[in-house]
Scaffold this motif. Structure first.
Motif, short mmCIF file in Angstrom:
data_model
loop_
_atom_site.label_atom_id
_atom_site.label_comp_id
_atom_site.label_asym_id
_atom_site.label_seq_id
_atom_site.Cartn_x
_atom_site.Cartn_y
_atom_site.Cartn_z
N MET A 279 0.84 -1.20 0.00
CA MET A 279 0.00 0.00 0.00
C MET A 279 0.87 1.25 0.00
SD MET A 279 -2.97 1.16 2.71
CE MET A 279 -4.01 -0.21 2.22
N ALA A 280 0.51 2.22 -0.83
CA ALA A 280 1.26 3.46 -0.90
C ALA A 280 1.04 4.31 0.36
CB ALA A 280 0.85 4.25 -2.13
N HIS A 281 2.06 5.04 0.75
CA HIS A 281 1.92 5.96 1.88
C HIS A 281 1.17 7.21 1.43
CE1 HIS A 281 4.75 3.90 4.64
NE2 HIS A 281 5.34 3.52 3.53
N ALA A 282 0.29 7.72 2.27
CA ALA A 282 -0.49 8.92 1.93
C ALA A 282 0.34 10.20 2.07
CB ALA A 282 -1.72 9.00 2.84
N LYS A 283 1.49 10.09 2.73
CA LYS A 283 2.27 11.28 3.08
C LYS A 283 2.67 12.11 1.88
CE LYS A 283 6.71 12.48 5.25
NZ LYS A 283 7.89 11.92 5.96
N LEU A 284 3.20 11.49 0.82
CA LEU A 284 3.70 12.27 -0.30
C LEU A 284 2.59 12.97 -1.05
CD1 LEU A 284 6.63 10.16 -1.82
CD2 LEU A 284 6.65 11.84 0.03
N LYS A 285 1.47 12.31 -1.26
CA LYS A 285 0.35 12.96 -1.93
C LYS A 285 -0.15 14.14 -1.11
CE LYS A 285 -4.07 12.20 -4.20
NZ LYS A 285 -5.13 11.21 -4.56
N ARG A 286 -0.21 13.95 0.20
CA ARG A 286 -0.65 15.03 1.08
C ARG A 286 0.29 16.22 1.00
NH1 ARG A 286 -0.97 12.18 5.27
NH2 ARG A 286 1.02 12.70 6.23
N MET A 287 1.60 15.96 1.01
CA MET A 287 2.58 17.04 0.92
C MET A 287 2.51 17.72 -0.44
SD MET A 287 5.86 15.31 2.87
CE MET A 287 6.81 16.84 3.00
N LEU A 288 2.32 16.93 -1.49
CA LEU A 288 2.23 17.47 -2.84
C LEU A 288 1.03 18.39 -2.97
CD1 LEU A 288 3.75 17.10 -5.59
CD2 LEU A 288 1.98 15.44 -6.17
N GLU A 289 -0.11 17.96 -2.47
CA GLU A 289 -1.33 18.75 -2.58
C GLU A 289 -1.29 20.01 -1.72
OE1 GLU A 289 -4.49 15.18 -3.70
OE2 GLU A 289 -4.34 15.89 -1.63
N SER A 290 -0.57 19.96 -0.62
CA SER A 290 -0.48 21.13 0.26
C SER A 290 0.63 22.10 -0.14
CB SER A 290 -0.27 20.68 1.70
OG SER A 290 1.02 20.08 1.86
N GLY A 291 1.44 21.70 -1.13
CA GLY A 291 2.55 22.55 -1.55
C GLY A 291 3.76 22.47 -0.65
N GLU A 292 3.81 21.43 0.18
CA GLU A 292 4.96 21.27 1.09
C GLU A 292 6.08 20.52 0.37
OE1 GLU A 292 5.99 19.32 5.49
OE2 GLU A 292 3.92 19.29 4.69
N PHE A 293 7.24 21.14 0.27
CA PHE A 293 8.37 20.56 -0.45
C PHE A 293 8.84 19.29 0.26
CE2 PHE A 293 12.79 20.02 -1.60
CZ PHE A 293 12.85 20.43 -2.92
N PHE A 294 9.15 18.25 -0.53
CA PHE A 294 9.74 17.04 0.05
C PHE A 294 10.91 16.59 -0.81
CE2 PHE A 294 6.21 15.51 -2.64
CZ PHE A 294 6.82 14.54 -3.41
N TYR A 295 11.80 15.83 -0.19
CA TYR A 295 12.97 15.36 -0.93
C TYR A 295 13.40 13.99 -0.43
CZ TYR A 295 15.72 17.24 3.04
OH TYR A 295 16.24 17.53 4.29
N ALA A 296 14.10 13.28 -1.34
CA ALA A 296 14.44 11.88 -1.07
C ALA A 296 15.88 11.59 -1.47
CB ALA A 296 13.50 10.96 -1.84
N PRO A 297 16.72 11.14 -0.55
CA PRO A 297 18.05 10.67 -0.94
C PRO A 297 17.94 9.30 -1.57
CG PRO A 297 17.71 10.28 1.39
CD PRO A 297 16.48 11.00 0.90
N GLY A 298 18.89 8.97 -2.43
CA GLY A 298 18.92 7.64 -3.01
C GLY A 298 19.35 6.61 -1.97
#
Length: 296
Positions: free
Chosen positions: A1-20
């Motif tokens: 199951m996908a985490h809801a966190k990234l979609k929530r951050m995307l929709e709210s305009g909150e920047f997120f980042y991911a290291p490899g």
């Protein structure tokens, strides 16, 4: 199951980042630092698992195996996973999206290169027609079951077709339903600013250490207008440099301890990968273990 966190951050305009995270050790170490997400790079998972270049050599099945392990190791941290071209035609894209989602991935990245693809920061890339890729994106969007599962559409058209063509493709892919678009291998800050200004969907920045795109800070990326960023090469290049240094010292000095070679604490590492649970299990069931004399 996908985490809801990234979609929530995307929709709210909150920047997120991911290291490899190129392997399970990298994923485990990264988990200590509370990142928004981890990025499963095709380049670095291929190099780590098989010692091969990112040139369309590794199959869907091989990548799914690595991505599945990484998603499991990441636990509560969402994983953004590279799926190259979708590993074939439209049916393959459908199968790939379903497989990645079932593996626990939160966002899948698909690109518009011809098969076999090449690393985005190397020469001789060729892209499929824009309408072909747009159809792939529509198939990917329809294939997902979880509304929190994100589709990232990458274009590699800048090198073979130019900047304007790349922007047009990114916009088309967004219209096809991509949640995030990705213009690969931009070479100037001005290009990065223009892409964010003109593309209507959220744009991801690829901070590939050693690649063609300028490496900017998180604050700079936010200021330019990016929605999110990946740092695919950081842990792999850092690990390779550390190993190279350690091997060089061992070869030159004939010793494994040196102030020039910092080492992660072995006890801490053992606990980090789960040995505390193993030891607790052994203590609990010590009296129930058969002795060698009674073994059959």
């Amino acid at each position: 199951m996908a985490h809801a966190k990234l979609k929530r951050m995307l929709e709210s305009g909150e920047f997120f980042y991911a290291p490899g995270a190129q392997d399970m050790i990298a994923a485990t170490v990264a988990s200590r630092h509370g990142f928004d997400a981890l990025y499963a790079s095709g380049y670095w998972l291929t190099a780590s698992a098989y010692g091969l270049p990112d040139a369309g050599i590794v199959s869907y099945t091989q990548m799914l195996d690595r991505v599945s392990l990484l998603a499991r190791q990441a636990g509560d941290t969402p994983v953004i996973a590279d799926a190259d071209t979708g590993y074939g035609g439209l049916l393959n894209v459908d199968h790939t999206v379903r497989g990645y989602e079932a593996a626990g991935v939160t966002a899948i990245q698909l690109e518009d290169q011809e098969f076999p693809k090449k690393c985005g920061h190397t020469p001789f890339k060729r892209v499929v027609p824009a309408d072909v890729m747009a159809t792939k994106i529509r198939v990917a969007v329809e294939a997902r079951n979880d509304p929190n599962f994100l589709v990232i559409a990458r274009t590699d058209a800048l090198q073979p077709e130019g900047f304007e063509a790349a922007l047009a493709r990114a916009e088309l892919y967004g219209q096809a339903g991509a949640d995030i678009v990705f213009v690969e291998a931009m070479t100037e800050r001005d290009q990065m600013q223009e892409a964010c200004r003109r593309i209507t969907k959220p744009v991801i920045a690829n901070m590939a250490s050693g690649g063609q795109t300028p490496i900017l800070s998180i604050s700079e990326l936010k200021e330019i207008g990016f929605a999110c960023a990946i740092f695919p090469a950081l842990s792999s290049l850092a690990a390779a440099a550390a190993m190279d240094k350690a091997y060089a010292v061992l070869k030159a000095e004939g010793i494994a301890t040196s102030p020039d070679v910092p080492l992660f604490d072995f006890g801490q590492f053992s606990r980090m990968i789960g040995f505390e649970e193993v030891w607790a299990f052994e203590r609990k069931w010590a009296d129930a273990q058969p002795s060698d004399d009674n073994a059959t």
